[in-house]
Write an enzyme that holds these catalytic residues in place. Structure first.
Site, PDB file in Angstrom:
ATOM      1  N   GLU A  12      34.323  39.271  44.883  1.00  0.00           N
ATOM      2  CA  GLU A  12      33.786  39.615  46.198  1.00  0.00           C
ATOM      3  C   GLU A  12      33.413  41.083  46.272  1.00  0.00           C
ATOM      4  O   GLU A  12      32.346  41.460  46.752  1.00  0.00           O
ATOM      5  CB  GLU A  12      34.817  39.321  47.303  1.00  0.00           C
ATOM      6  N   CYS A  40      39.969  42.535  49.289  1.00  0.00           N
ATOM      7  CA  CYS A  40      38.595  42.075  49.547  1.00  0.00           C
ATOM      8  C   CYS A  40      38.369  41.823  51.035  1.00  0.00           C
ATOM      9  O   CYS A  40      37.276  42.067  51.552  1.00  0.00           O
ATOM     10  CB  CYS A  40      38.298  40.816  48.743  1.00  0.00           C
TER      11      CYS A  40
HETATM   12  N1  THU Z   1      40.209  37.109  42.238  1.00  0.00           N
HETATM   13  C1  THU Z   1      38.942  37.268  42.722  1.00  0.00           C
HETATM   14  O1  THU Z   1      38.045  37.717  42.001  1.00  0.00           O
HETATM   15  N2  THU Z   1      38.710  36.907  44.006  1.00  0.00           N
HETATM   16  C2  THU Z   1      39.600  36.293  44.815  1.00  0.00           C
HETATM   17  O2  THU Z   1      39.276  35.956  45.942  1.00  0.00           O
HETATM   18  C3  THU Z   1      40.962  36.039  44.349  1.00  0.00           C
HETATM   19  C4  THU Z   1      41.318  36.664  43.051  1.00  0.00           C
HETATM   20  C5  THU Z   1      40.468  37.410  40.826  1.00  0.00           C
HETATM   21  C6  THU Z   1      41.303  38.611  40.538  1.00  0.00           C
HETATM   22  C7  THU Z   1      41.846  38.258  39.156  1.00  0.00           C
HETATM   23  O3  THU Z   1      40.890  38.610  38.179  1.00  0.00           O
HETATM   24  C8  THU Z   1      41.966  36.747  39.171  1.00  0.00           C
HETATM   25  O4  THU Z   1      41.139  36.306  40.241  1.00  0.00           O
HETATM   26  C9  THU Z   1      43.373  36.227  39.370  1.00  0.00           C
HETATM   27  O5  THU Z   1      43.985  36.838  40.443  1.00  0.00           O
END
Ligand code: THU
Length: 130
Positions: free
Chosen positions: A55, A89
């Site tokens: 995000e 985020c």
């Molecule tokens: N992550 C995201 O990119 N967006 C989300 O909404 C939740 C978590 C990623 C961070 C990390 O690389 C992985 O997902 C596990 O937490």
């Protein structure tokens, strides 16, 4: 651009996720009021705390390209439920007042939420000045 098309772009962005530590790939697509779409994926780091979520990658890319108003943000991951953004985020979504946030999973489940629903009482300097 409709929600389905934005989700599809977020899925494509997800293919670029760099997630060797968690194995959890996430994609995002931010739609700007002028019709441009900015893609993002999660980018992890051996120093885990430096990880950037999908995000924030998409939103920062949009802002860096001069987008002034974000009308939608789609987020996709492969979970049982639509992917729900982390706290950091949510604060970034609040900062840029993203109008509609579309949470989705690969199975086709989705829901639309607002920035206020994601983060009520978001931090802002306006409500914290003395
Ligand atoms: N992550 C995201 O990119 N967006 C989300 O909404 C939740 C978590 C990623 C961070 C990390 O690389 C992985 O997902 C596990 O937490």
């Amino acid at each position: 651009m409709d929600d389905k098309a934005l989700i599809e772009l977020a899925k494509q962005a997800r293919a670029h996720a760099y997630a060797p530590y968690s194995g959890f790939a996430v994609g995002a697509a931010a739609l700007s009021a002028d019709g441009r779409v900015f893609l993002g994926c999660n980018i992890e780091n051996a120093s885990y705390g430096l990880t950037n979520c999908a995000e924030r990658t998409a939103i920062f890319s949009a802002i860096a390209a001069g987008a002034k108003e974000l009308v939608a943000l789609a987020v996709v991951a492969d979970g049982e439920q639509p992917c729900s953004p982390c706290g950091a985020c949510r604060q970034v979504v609040a900062e840029f007042a993203v109008k509609r946030i579309i949470l989705a999973n690969l199975a086709g489940k989705s829901r639309v939420v607002t920035a206020e629903e994601l983060l009520p009482y978001a931090f802002s300097l306006d409500n914290n000045k003395t």
